[in-house]
Design a protein around this motif. Sequence first.
Motif, short mmCIF file in Angstrom:
data_model
loop_
_atom_site.label_atom_id
_atom_site.label_comp_id
_atom_site.label_asym_id
_atom_site.label_seq_id
_atom_site.Cartn_x
_atom_site.Cartn_y
_atom_site.Cartn_z
N TYR A 32 1.96 11.56 2.86
CA TYR A 32 1.70 12.18 4.15
C TYR A 32 1.53 13.68 4.04
CZ TYR A 32 6.64 13.66 4.64
OH TYR A 32 7.86 14.25 4.47
N GLU A 41 5.72 12.09 -2.63
CA GLU A 41 5.66 11.49 -1.30
C GLU A 41 4.91 12.38 -0.31
OE1 GLU A 41 8.71 9.12 1.55
OE2 GLU A 41 9.37 11.09 0.91
N LYS A 97 1.47 5.24 0.48
CA LYS A 97 0.89 6.29 1.31
C LYS A 97 1.61 7.60 1.04
CE LYS A 97 -0.20 3.13 5.12
NZ LYS A 97 0.01 2.83 6.55
N GLU A 117 -2.40 0.70 -4.18
CA GLU A 117 -1.41 -0.36 -4.07
C GLU A 117 -0.47 -0.33 -5.26
OE1 GLU A 117 -3.30 -4.11 -3.76
OE2 GLU A 117 -4.27 -3.68 -1.84
N THR A 131 -0.01 13.06 9.07
CA THR A 131 -1.03 12.04 8.84
C THR A 131 -0.76 11.36 7.51
OG1 THR A 131 -2.48 13.69 7.82
CG2 THR A 131 -2.78 13.25 10.18
N TYR A 132 -0.94 10.06 7.48
CA TYR A 132 -0.70 9.29 6.27
C TYR A 132 -2.03 8.92 5.61
CZ TYR A 132 4.22 8.75 7.44
OH TYR A 132 5.53 9.00 7.71
N GLU A 133 -2.07 9.02 4.32
CA GLU A 133 -3.26 8.66 3.58
C GLU A 133 -2.89 7.67 2.48
OE1 GLU A 133 -5.26 12.01 2.01
OE2 GLU A 133 -5.57 12.98 3.97
N PRO A 134 -3.55 6.52 2.45
CA PRO A 134 -3.25 5.55 1.38
C PRO A 134 -3.74 6.07 0.04
CG PRO A 134 -5.12 4.80 2.69
CD PRO A 134 -4.58 6.03 3.37
N VAL A 176 0.84 -1.19 0.00
CA VAL A 176 0.00 0.00 0.00
C VAL A 176 0.88 1.24 0.00
CG1 VAL A 176 -1.75 1.32 1.25
CG2 VAL A 176 -1.88 -1.18 1.19
#
Length: 294
Positions: free
Chosen positions: A53, A274, A51, A84, A78-81, A49
């Motif tokens: 941030y 990123e 992510k 994949e 905060t991380y957000e997917p 997955v």
Amino acid sequence: MAMATNTTKDANLAKVQDVDFSLRFGYSVKKLVEALGITRKIAKTAGTVLKVYKVTGELKDGSVAEGETIPLSEYKTTYEPIGEVRLAKFRKETTAEAISNKGYKQAVIDTDQKMLQDIQKGIRKTFFDCLATGTGVASGVGLQAALAQAWGQLQVLFEDDTIESAYMLNPLDIADYLATAQVSTQSAFGMTYIENFLGLGTVFLNSSVPKGKIYATAKENIVLYYIPVNGADLGEAFTFTSDDTGYIGVHHEADYTNLTADTVAVSGVGLFAENISGVVVSTIAAPAVTPVGE
């Protein structure tokens, strides 16, 4: 009668075509990586997955009286997917009749080239879709002002870092400027790019970027994720030809049950920002029109 030694066979030609296909793709990605200045190329397994941030927070007022408690400034990430890393699979089938009527080059090799271009187009679209979610905002009247405002926002966002800026534009937004300016253009991965454009950074041109919008970020913020198709696991089950990058695997094979030539390609390449907070979406505003007679 036994076949003579060193006879050129169909399988030999297919292997050459495999190598040519994978080398062209690998070289094209390498050129893009070089143009974007990407230093992080991360090999991932399928199903990983991805992510991005975001950094949020507020700096509290530091003007406090002698002896008073200093207010706390709170920041958090905060991380957000965003999806994949997937192995994309592609297949093209060419009939014996098409090869007979049009010749092997036109029926197989030329259509392989178009297939390669479409695979690259899909990778670019995913990248631009990621950049479109950038949280930075800028605008300016005309191309140069909008670029300058995006550059200024990047300097603020990355003020503690030395960065190189990259801008993604629609070619129609820069065509008028290029008509009169003497600039040197280069190409990589289906995109034209101009280095040190107006002294602000590298500009990449592609129609996947909406007209009137500029996606800007630091080159250091861009990461290449990929699934190595020349890894041991896939190699145990399938025979793919790849170059040393492992970005794409190709296999050509004749199917005698229906007299077709199959081209199968697999790739798991993705370009992402990123830190989505480090992406600025700038709007090119049109100049105000003065009514006739005023």
